[in-house]
Design a protein around this motif. Structure first.
Motif, short mmCIF file in Angstrom:
data_model
loop_
_atom_site.label_atom_id
_atom_site.label_comp_id
_atom_site.label_asym_id
_atom_site.label_seq_id
_atom_site.Cartn_x
_atom_site.Cartn_y
_atom_site.Cartn_z
N GLU A 1 0.86 -1.17 0.00
CA GLU A 1 0.00 0.00 0.00
C GLU A 1 0.90 1.23 0.00
O GLU A 1 2.04 1.17 0.45
N GLY B 1 -2.51 -2.46 -3.44
CA GLY B 1 -3.65 -1.56 -3.49
C GLY B 1 -3.61 -0.69 -4.73
O GLY B 1 -2.53 -0.29 -5.20
N ASP C 1 -8.78 -3.07 -5.18
CA ASP C 1 -9.17 -1.77 -4.66
C ASP C 1 -8.58 -1.56 -3.27
O ASP C 1 -8.43 -2.51 -2.49
N ASP C 2 -8.28 -0.31 -2.96
CA ASP C 2 -7.61 -0.02 -1.69
C ASP C 2 -8.36 -0.58 -0.48
O ASP C 2 -7.76 -1.12 0.44
N GLY C 3 -9.66 -0.48 -0.49
CA GLY C 3 -10.44 -0.95 0.64
C GLY C 3 -10.60 -2.45 0.70
O GLY C 3 -11.16 -2.98 1.67
N ASP D 1 -7.25 -6.09 2.69
CA ASP D 1 -7.31 -7.06 3.79
C ASP D 1 -8.14 -8.28 3.42
O ASP D 1 -7.76 -9.43 3.71
#
Length: 267
Positions: free
Chosen positions: A116, A136, A195-197, A200
């Protein structure tokens, strides 16, 4: 199979810049403190090497996850450590980085870098030393070191060339630019963009999938691929290290960089 809560071990640096966590089938190597883009000093690279070596003998491991604190992977080495350093000091720093990178590469269990923010300079090399890169979408990755008069060693170039070929590697090294995650993925430098979100969740899904597979098969697959590449990797590893910086330009280029970039962007 998910990363367990972080456990501080003897392999951490005094300031907590490298932490080894997990005592089950997944180990995590966490970089930095979340400050200054998680740049690492010589002691940190040595701690990373020790941590990786300590993991190599853990037969229960199915995966090693390398990630940074604070939403950033790693922006390379701490340039402030080289302020006033001799070329020999810089070469010694590069030798320490390379020892850590090879210790990560030599782990028998699959490795994944969770990238990230930035993976720049030696941080880019660390991501490429892992088998897979989970990146990310807003992250950037590359080797913008030419502006400093640093000299790319054969091992650094080989890590990139094995993924994207010599022509693209030269183009990236000559240009010294950071790639957006999507472009890095399209050229084959990294393996996965999400996607960044969703980083996880994507990591959890990957580890859960590996949990259903034979640990012996996972390790054998890694060993088989690495065996085929060994003839290309070993010449770079055995090559004389040589100078790590241009003695006629490095000092003033570094001084200019540090004074113009007080927030220390990625190297």
């Amino acid at each position: 199979m998910t990363p367990t809560s972080q456990v501080d071990l003897d392999t951490v640096t005094p300031g907590g810049e490298i932490a080894l966590g997990g005592d089950g089938p997944v180990a995590t190597l966490t970089l930095g403190t979340g400050q200054r883009l998680n740049v690492l000093r010589r002691d940190d690279w040595a701690a990373l090497e020790r941590a990786a070596v300590s993991l190599a003998s853990r037969e229960e491991l199915r995966a090693v996850v390398v990630l940074g604190r604070g939403g950033v992977f790693c922006a390379g080495s701490d340039l402030r450590e080289w302020d006033g350093a001799t070329p020999e000091d810089v070469s010694a720093s590069f030798a320490g980085m390379e020892a850590a990178l090879q210790a990560i590469e030599d782990l028998p269990a699959p490795t994944v870098a969770v990238v990230e923010g930035f993976a720049a300079g030696a941080g880019c090399q660390l991501a490429l030393a892992c088998d897979l890169q989970l990146v990310g979408r807003s992250a950037r990755i590359g080797m913008p070191i030419g502006r400093l008069g640093l000299l790319v060693p054969p091992t650094f170039a080989t890590r990139m060339s094995l993924r994207i070929g010599p022509g693209r590697t030269k183009d990236l090294l000559y240009g010294g630019r950071l790639l957006a995650a999507g472009e890095a993925h399209r050229m084959g430098l990294i393996t996965t963009v999400v996607d960044d979100g969703a980083v996880d969740a994507a990591l959890a899904e990957l580890l859960a999938h590996w949990d259903g597979l034979s640990a012996a098969s996972l390790r054998a697959s890694k060993a088989a691929v690495n065996y085929g590449l060994d003839a290309l990797v070993q010449p770079a590893r055995r090559a004389p290290q040589g100078r790590a910086c241009d003695p006629s330009e490095f000092a003033w280029r570094l001084d200019t960089f540090l004074h113009r970039h007080r927030t220390l962007p990625p190297r």
